[in-house]
Scaffold this active site. Structure first.
Site, PDB file in Angstrom:
ATOM      1  N   ASP A   9      42.439  75.337  54.629  1.00 17.70           N
ATOM      2  CA  ASP A   9      41.679  76.169  55.360  1.00 17.70           C
ATOM      3  C   ASP A   9      40.253  76.548  54.435  1.00 17.70           C
ATOM      4  OD1 ASP A   9      43.108  76.392  57.229  1.00 17.70           O
ATOM      5  OD2 ASP A   9      44.036  78.387  57.012  1.00 17.70           O
ATOM      6  N   ASP A  12      38.607  78.872  53.533  1.00 20.81           N
ATOM      7  CA  ASP A  12      38.336  80.278  53.194  1.00 20.81           C
ATOM      8  C   ASP A  12      38.952  80.565  51.759  1.00 20.81           C
ATOM      9  OD1 ASP A  12      40.909  80.209  53.452  1.00 20.81           O
ATOM     10  OD2 ASP A  12      41.121  81.505  55.260  1.00 20.81           O
ATOM     11  N   GLU A  20      41.509  81.864  50.351  1.00 14.60           N
ATOM     12  CA  GLU A  20      42.740  81.340  50.032  1.00 14.60           C
ATOM     13  C   GLU A  20      43.183  79.929  50.296  1.00 14.60           C
ATOM     14  OE1 GLU A  20      45.347  83.419  49.011  1.00 14.60           O
ATOM     15  OE2 GLU A  20      43.816  85.055  49.032  1.00 14.60           O
ATOM     16  N   TYR A  67      45.627  78.381  66.442  1.00 15.67           N
ATOM     17  CA  TYR A  67      46.018  79.142  65.258  1.00 15.67           C
ATOM     18  C   TYR A  67      45.930  80.612  65.807  1.00 15.67           C
ATOM     19  CZ  TYR A  67      47.653  79.994  60.788  1.00 15.67           C
ATOM     20  OH  TYR A  67      48.266  80.546  59.498  1.00 15.67           O
ATOM     21  N   ARG A 114      46.700  83.275  63.500  1.00 15.85           N
ATOM     22  CA  ARG A 114      46.110  84.180  62.285  1.00 15.85           C
ATOM     23  C   ARG A 114      44.696  83.903  62.005  1.00 15.85           C
ATOM     24  NH1 ARG A 114      51.921  83.462  60.843  1.00 15.85           N
ATOM     25  NH2 ARG A 114      51.510  81.344  60.038  1.00 15.85           N
ATOM     26  N   HIS A 126      38.966  79.632  61.065  1.00 17.24           N
ATOM     27  CA  HIS A 126      39.669  78.857  62.437  1.00 17.24           C
ATOM     28  C   HIS A 126      38.837  79.504  63.513  1.00 17.24           C
ATOM     29  CE1 HIS A 126      42.909  79.577  59.381  1.00 17.24           C
ATOM     30  NE2 HIS A 126      43.348  78.581  59.944  1.00 17.24           N
TER      31      HIS A 126
END
Length: 943
Positions: A116, A118, A120, A347, A349, A394
């Site tokens: 992803d 971002d 993280e 997705y 989350r 997302h």
DNA sequence: CAGTGAGCGAGCTTCCGCTTGACTT
């Protein structure tokens, strides 16, 4: 399944630079995503997932590699004295998976890290590179929506890893570790073991506690008004209803007080010029208005317009699923996960409300098909970023695919159907036209027999075009509130029209304290405060429930008294850390680091070791707060919650909450909501029979003997009558003069329900003076470890409780002549005998010990683990446990081969005087040692 | 939360964020 690597590699659609036709290994975070993307990329690509993070700081001692075991910082997993170097280990459940990724990489010519986009995700990509150690080119591939175009574009437009973003993530990770693993042990020492503190959970708990405090400080106010039902037939109304309800709003031009005019103290707010009607005034006015003529004074019309709600993100989905489907945050996420895995939704989350272009098209097509072109706005609607710290890796949560399936077309059922339907409706509605209509406010006036001019108000709302409301109406947290599609029709009226009061009644109301949080409203609050992330909202609730900080009463989250104590401790001693702005400031700093405008290290140093903050204020570092300052935390004080206006204190003990008034104590039910603990309730608890049983009076002293259940089990004691005080004596002062009552635990043969006065008197006769030896009294008594004899500072255990009453001086002398017995009994026979340990060559046996069954070779002992059974454990497994144990512990120089295994469980508390880091033995510290029994012996600390 | 003298096989609890199955009850 990703395409088989063998089949790929030939003239695929990819053109990865100079490598020519080869295979690229693409790693994403989620298996479901890998499956979808593999379809979009086709040949030449092998798509696998990392399944989230693959490495992290070690969670517990067992995960720390042996070479770091002895390090003072090993417990933290961060070398705080070595520039905060983190120690990363591959998560145990990921080892096999990492191996698999390495194997796949061996057949690839290029590695595309497509986690992803971002903080993280960037970090996961970095960890993958660090752990896989690729010798092939590595590129970072990013996309924000999963459509064929977006994916192919991303594969052809890769970039380098952004190490600054990785640094920001690592800083966040280290901070959370230091906070959690340094502050939690403070709670173990000062409140009770196994508690936890953390940047997110502690603030979440504090929010719930503060709301309860507001409720406790709240004073309700009562106020009255009039409700009328007017008949408008005389006004000649032809359409709409003939009658309508209205409420009194003013008398003689002065507004009548309503709920919003009252403070939380139950008084009229200072800035309000209103008239407060009580019951008598309201009833009197109602009587004087009976039969009065009324007329329309004014009609005010305003256009009404409402725009659709943004598509779902994690928090709004959780809120709506709670309101409409009665699902908890966790249940919502579980159902959503299944929908996602089966390709029904995108997705779940996410913090984004953005829809991809193809999703907008799909929604618009659906609007046209189901509702017609009239409901379709000319241009697609775009939803601005709603969340301040959103990372938008997302899309919004929406039906998957480039054309949406209606709920019926999915073939789903049960909660999955209902949640899908919710998501589908919300998404479609988000691309529909505004609802429009008209709202009307009508004022009605009449004059009472007393000459008072009373003004009533009625409001109506008519929706002329429902627009998106046709598809979706958002729920409300307040069951009394009107939903957006609610219409209230009023008769058509004009100024001066006469109306007739059909019914006119006084109505009483009272102000209500702020509502408790529910899971959904707490999550909403956390999101607004930028605390927590979409992947964690549901688990935050789980954590504070698990720790016993909150419990549920219906859907409401009620804080426990334990939460009050913990929050009180944190507020008083770690104020900065539970500041609501802490996370927001952290995010700012992390953004600076991500942009390369700040560095991680100085930031971490200041946090841990202290220093000047950006405003030039000297800040105490965390290390000092949990170290040198530890003794400043008085456990008794932080666990005390005085009941305002009384001399009663609620204390949070290890065995639950209790009330204390001058030493008189009574338990508080665990599930009592703190705001229900009023003075009256406290008195009720004190008055309740405590379960004590009166056995009768002691013939010698006349005192009543009672049997009670205490901390250490059942016991008997005597009631000391209150001394008759001369004038001037206060209760507080008389405490000192109090005679200590005799007490004694029941013998094992006795029972609280059947113990007799005779038994009790016998028990209270202890300690019994057996006689004198060496010029000292020998006494027999019961103690923590059972019956024993005492002579000065020397002592010997007795075999039976009965001996306390029967042992003679001669027997006592003989017992004292023996050296102190190590262990009370002969060694318990082993539970099982095993074979020889290959390492030591000694025979292994399984024994039962104080901490449960363990295996020993006579030298090293190792507890059986979860899953090991005494009956079924094999020699191999036993040898393995012993080997692990040897590897772990620094060899002890204690004499080996202890053969005693006392069957008795140890007392709940140990009174070991532990060595703590601080030198001064303050009262606070002694209390600590006593309370917690066994503070960690961090002997490594030196000054 | 009654008050009290051994010495014993201790070691662990805990954070926040990413992600799923594979386990047992």
């Amino acid at each position: 399944m990703p395409p088989k690597k063998g089949s790929a590699g030939k003239n695929g659609s990819k053109d990865s630079g100079s490598q020519g036709a080869g295979t690229a290994l693409v790693i994403v975070e989620s298996p479901a995503k890998a499956k979808t993307i593999a379809g979009y990329l086709g040949r030449g690509y092998v798509v696998e997932s990392s399944i989230g993070h693959i490495r992290d700081l070690p969670t517990k001692a067992a995960e720390i590699p042996a070479k770091y075991k002895g390090q003072p910082w090993a417990r933290l997993g961060v070398d705080v004295d070595g520039d905060f170097e983190p120690l990363y280990v591959v998560n145990t459940d990921k080892k096999a998976h990492v191996k698999k990724l390495k194997e796949l990489m061996a057949d690839a010519d290029e590695l595309l890290l497509a986690t992803d986009e971002d903080r993280e995700g960037e970090a996961i990509a970095w960890h993958l590179r660090e752990e896989l150690k690729p010798r092939i080119p590595v590129r970072r591939m990013v996309f924000n929506e999963i459509t064929k175009d977006a994916i192919q574009h991303a594969a052809n437009n890769t970039r380098d890893l952004n190490t600054r973003l990785v640094s920001a993530q690592e800083t966040r990770r280290i901070l959370d570790r230091l906070y959690g693993y340094e502050v939690s042990p403070v709670l173990w020492k000062k409140v009770m073991p196994k508690l936890s503190a953390g940047r997110v959970q502690s603030v979440a708990t504090r929010l719930v506690v503060e709301r309860e405090r507001e409720r406790m400080a709240f004073t309700s106010a009562e106020y009255w008004d009039l409700k009328a039902v007017f008949d408008a037939t005389e006004a000649g109304a032809s359409d709409g209803p003939a009658t309508f309800p209205a409420t009194l709003v003013s008398v003689d031009g002065k507004r009548i007080a309503a709920g919003r005019d009252f403070s939380s103290q139950g008084t009229i707010r200072a800035d309000r010029d209103v008239r407060h009607l009580d019951e008598a005034a309201a009833r009197g006015l109602a009587e004087r208005l009976a039969g009065a003529g009324f007329a329309v004074r004014s009609v005010e019309r305003k256009p009404y317009r409402r725009s659709p709600y943004a598509p779902f993100r994690t928090t709004t989905l959780q809120q709506e699923a709670s309101r409409k489907l009665n699902l908890s945050a966790k249940q919502t996420m579980q159902v959503a996960q299944r929908l996602y895995e089966n390709g029904h939704i995108t997705y779940m989350r996410t913090d984004s409300t953005t829809l991809s272009d193809s999703a907008v098209n799909a929604a618009r097509n659906q609007v046209r098909r189901l509702y017609g072109g009239d409901y379709l706005p000319d241009k697609p609607r775009v939803y601005a970023k709603k969340v301040k710290n959103a990372q938008e890796a997302h899309e919004a949560i929406r039906p998957a695919g480039e054309s949406f399936r209606t709920p019926a077309e999915t073939g789903l059922s049960g909660p999955e159907f209902r949640l899908y339907e919710l998501i589908w409706k919300r998404t479609v509605a988000s691309q529909m036209k505004d609802a429009v209509g008209e709202s009307v406010t009508v004022r009605i006036e009449g004059t009472s027999t007393g000459g008072e001019v009373a003004e009533f108000s009625a409001s109506g709302k008519v929706i002329t075009f429902h627009g998106f409301l046709k598809a979706y109406v958002e729920g409300s947290d307040d069951p009394a509130a009107d939903l957006d599609d609610r219409e209230r029709r009023l008769p058509a009226m004009a100024e001066e029209d006469p109306v007739k009061a059909q019914n006119l009644e006084a109505e009483g109301h009272s102000t209500r304290p702020p509502a408790r949080y529910t899971e959904a409203t707490l999550v909403k609050e956390l999101e607004e405060r930028e605390i927590g992330r979409p992947s964690t909202y549901a688990s935050i609730i789980g954590t504070i429930l698990d720790r016993g900080y909150v419990f549920k009463k219906g859907t409401a989250l009620v804080p426990s008294f334990l939460a009050f104590a913990v929050v009180q401790l944190l507020e008083r001693h770690f104020g900065n850390l539970v500041d609501y702005e802490f996370t927001a400031r952290l995010e700012d700093s992390l953004d600076d680091i991500a942009r390369g405008e700040a560095e991680s290290l100085p930031w971490l140093r200041r946090f841990y070791f202290g220093g000047q903050d950006s405003d030039g204020n000297q800040e105490t570092g965390l290390k000092e707060l949990v170290g040198d300052h530890l003794s400043e935390i008085d456990p008794k004080e932080v666990s005390s919650l005085p009941l305002p206006g009384t001399d009663i204190v609620l204390r949070v003990g290890r065995y639950g909450p209790y009330l204390d008034r001058d030493g008189v104590r009574v338990n508080v039910p665990e599930d009592l909501a703190p705001d229900e603990l009023t003075e009256a309730k406290a008195e009720e608890l004190f008055a309740q029979p405590s379960g004590d049983r009166e056995l009768g009076a002691d013939p010698e002293t006349g005192r009543t003997i009672v049997a009670k259940s205490g901390r250490f089990g059942p016991y008997v004691t005597e009631v000391i009558p209150e001394p008759e005080e001369a004038e001037g004596g206060t209760r507080g002062k008389s405490k000192k003069a109090k005679v200590k009552p005799r007490t004694s635990s029941l013998l094992k043969s006795m029972d609280l329900d059947t113990v007799t006065l005779e038994d009790a008197l016998r028990l209270l006769s202890l300690p019994r003076v057996v006689g004198q030896l060496d010029g000292e009294d020998v006494t027999a008594q019961n103690g923590r470890f059972g019956p024993y004899l005492k002579k000065g500072t020397d002592s010997r255990s007795l075999e039976t409780e009965e001996q306390m009453f029967t042992v003679t001086l001669e027997e006592a002398q003989a017992i004292f002549a023996q050296p102190k017995q190590r262990g009370r009994r002969a060694a318990a026979p082993p539970l099982r005998e095993l074979g020889e340990d290959p390492a030591s060559g000694a025979k292994m046996v399984v024994k039962d010990g104080r901490f449960g069954p363990y295996v020993t070779d006579g030298d090293v002992n190792a507890s059986l683990r979860k899953g090991d059974e005494v009956e079924s454990i094999t020699d191999e497994r036993a040898a393995e446990l012993l080997a692990e144990r040897r590897a772990k512990a620094p060899a002890k120089k204690k004499a080996p081969a202890k053969k005693k295994a006392p069957a008795k469980k140890p007392a709940a508390k140990k009174s070991t005087t532990a060595t703590t880091a601080t030198k001064k033995a303050t009262t606070a510290r002694r209390t600590t040692a006593k309370k917690t029994g066994e503070p960690r012996t961090d002997a490594k600390k030196s000054d």
